[in-house]
Design an enzyme around this catalytic site. Structure first.
Site, PDB file in Angstrom:
ATOM      1  N   GLY A  67       0.827  -1.193   0.000  1.00 16.43           N
ATOM      2  CA  GLY A  67       0.000   0.000   0.000  1.00 16.43           C
ATOM      3  C   GLY A  67       0.865   1.247   0.000  1.00 16.43           C
ATOM      4  O   GLY A  67       2.051   1.207   0.349  1.00 16.43           O
ATOM      5  N   CYS A  68       0.284   2.373  -0.381  1.00 16.61           N
ATOM      6  CA  CYS A  68       1.057   3.615  -0.472  1.00 16.61           C
ATOM      7  C   CYS A  68       1.494   4.107   0.904  1.00 16.61           C
ATOM      8  O   CYS A  68       2.682   4.379   1.127  1.00 16.61           O
ATOM      9  CB  CYS A  68       0.256   4.685  -1.212  1.00 16.61           C
ATOM     10  SG  CYS A  68      -1.435   4.931  -0.611  1.00 16.61           S
ATOM     11  N   TYR A  69       0.565   4.222   1.843  1.00 16.54           N
ATOM     12  CA  TYR A  69       0.938   4.646   3.193  1.00 16.54           C
ATOM     13  C   TYR A  69       1.937   3.672   3.838  1.00 16.54           C
ATOM     14  O   TYR A  69       2.929   4.109   4.418  1.00 16.54           O
ATOM     15  CB  TYR A  69      -0.301   4.759   4.083  1.00 16.54           C
ATOM     16  CG  TYR A  69      -1.258   5.877   3.758  1.00 16.54           C
ATOM     17  CD1 TYR A  69      -0.877   7.214   3.867  1.00 16.54           C
ATOM     18  CD2 TYR A  69      -2.571   5.600   3.387  1.00 16.54           C
ATOM     19  CE1 TYR A  69      -1.778   8.237   3.599  1.00 16.54           C
ATOM     20  CE2 TYR A  69      -3.477   6.620   3.121  1.00 16.54           C
ATOM     21  CZ  TYR A  69      -3.077   7.935   3.228  1.00 16.54           C
ATOM     22  OH  TYR A  69      -3.972   8.955   2.962  1.00 16.54           O
TER      23      TYR A  69
END
Length: 261
Positions: A67-69
């Site tokens: 995921g990006c976060y």
């Protein structure tokens, strides 16, 4: 089913349930998969697609794109936990702001259709789907308290983890933190460890695409407190850029092919 089983590598850009259904349609042991959804990020038998943290993407048959976060969080925290500077049971928190493109078509339409909307905080149920991969792949006993938000910028992301250095058992210095990052990411072209910090970090409304991940450290003069900061493109190293990098590794070609440094 036919397309999946004919493919050498299938990249799934689907909702979680559809991604699981797609994988179930594969009836051979030849088709390799990169799943860009969150369906398999903590699933047994899947390799986490963050090669800079030591995951063997090149030899994997099933790769779950991070995921990006979590990409920012794990780059900041995992090396420190592995080095013994942050205990696995430490109560961490993470604050982050992303460009609105990360919310998909619905949020893009909402932001671009409402000129008054400047900032959006969400995830107040403390059950964001990215939290399990943060905990697992950082080697943490407790899930971090995650406070995500969205700003009126199309792309880009800043992830920040505050650390009370004086309260940590190891009382790590600034140099120790930088050394842990540098050791973890030595020779990694996409991850840059910065020894200095600009006066301000900005998210621009029209930032160009990037596949880099930049790490910064802020400390007070006495080195009793720290802010760990990761800057990345939520659509680059936080999503599609990571998928291209993983595809390159699985195909045995230059891992940086097609990426923007």
């Amino acid at each position: 089913r036919e397309a999946l089983n004919d493919a050498a590598v299938a990249i799934l850009c689907l909702p979680d349930d559809a991604a699981r259904e797609a994988v179930a349609l594969i009836g051979n042991d030849r088709t390799r998969v990169i799943d860009a959804s969150s369906a398999h990020r903590v699933a047994p038998g899947w390799t986490y697609g963050f090669p800079e943290l030591g995951f063997d993407v090149a030899g994997a048959g099933r790769v779950s794109n991070p995921g990006c976060y979590p990409t920012g969080f794990l780059a900041l925290v995992a090396p420190l936990v592995r080095a013994g500077l942050v205990p696995p049971d430490w109560p961490l928190s993470v604050h982050a702001v992303s460009g609105y493109s990360g919310g998909g078509k619905a949020l893009i339409a909402r932001v671009e259709g409402d000129a008054t909307l400047a900032w959006r905080g969400y995830g107040h149920d403390l059950a964001h789907k990215h939290v399990p991969e943060m905990r697992l792949h950082a080697g943490l006993i407790h899930a971090p308290v995650f406070a995500p938000s969205v700003a009126r910028a199309y792309r880009g992301m800043i992830v920040e983890v505050p650390l009370p250095l004086a309260a940590l058992p190891a009382r790590p210095s600034r140099a120790a933190l930088i050394d842990a990052w540098s050791g973890a990411f030595d020779g990694q072209a996409l991850v840059r460890v910065h020894h200095d910090l600009p006066d301000e970090l900005l998210l621009a409304r029209a930032a160009p695409p990037s596949d880099r991940l930049d790490l910064y450290l802020a400390t007070d003069a006495a080195q009793t407190q720290a802010r760990l900061i990761a800057v990345l493109d939520n659509l680059g190293k936080g999503a599609a850029g990571a998928a291209v990098q993983n595809l390159n590794l699985m195909a045995g070609v230059d891992s940086l092919a097609g990426l923007v440094l």
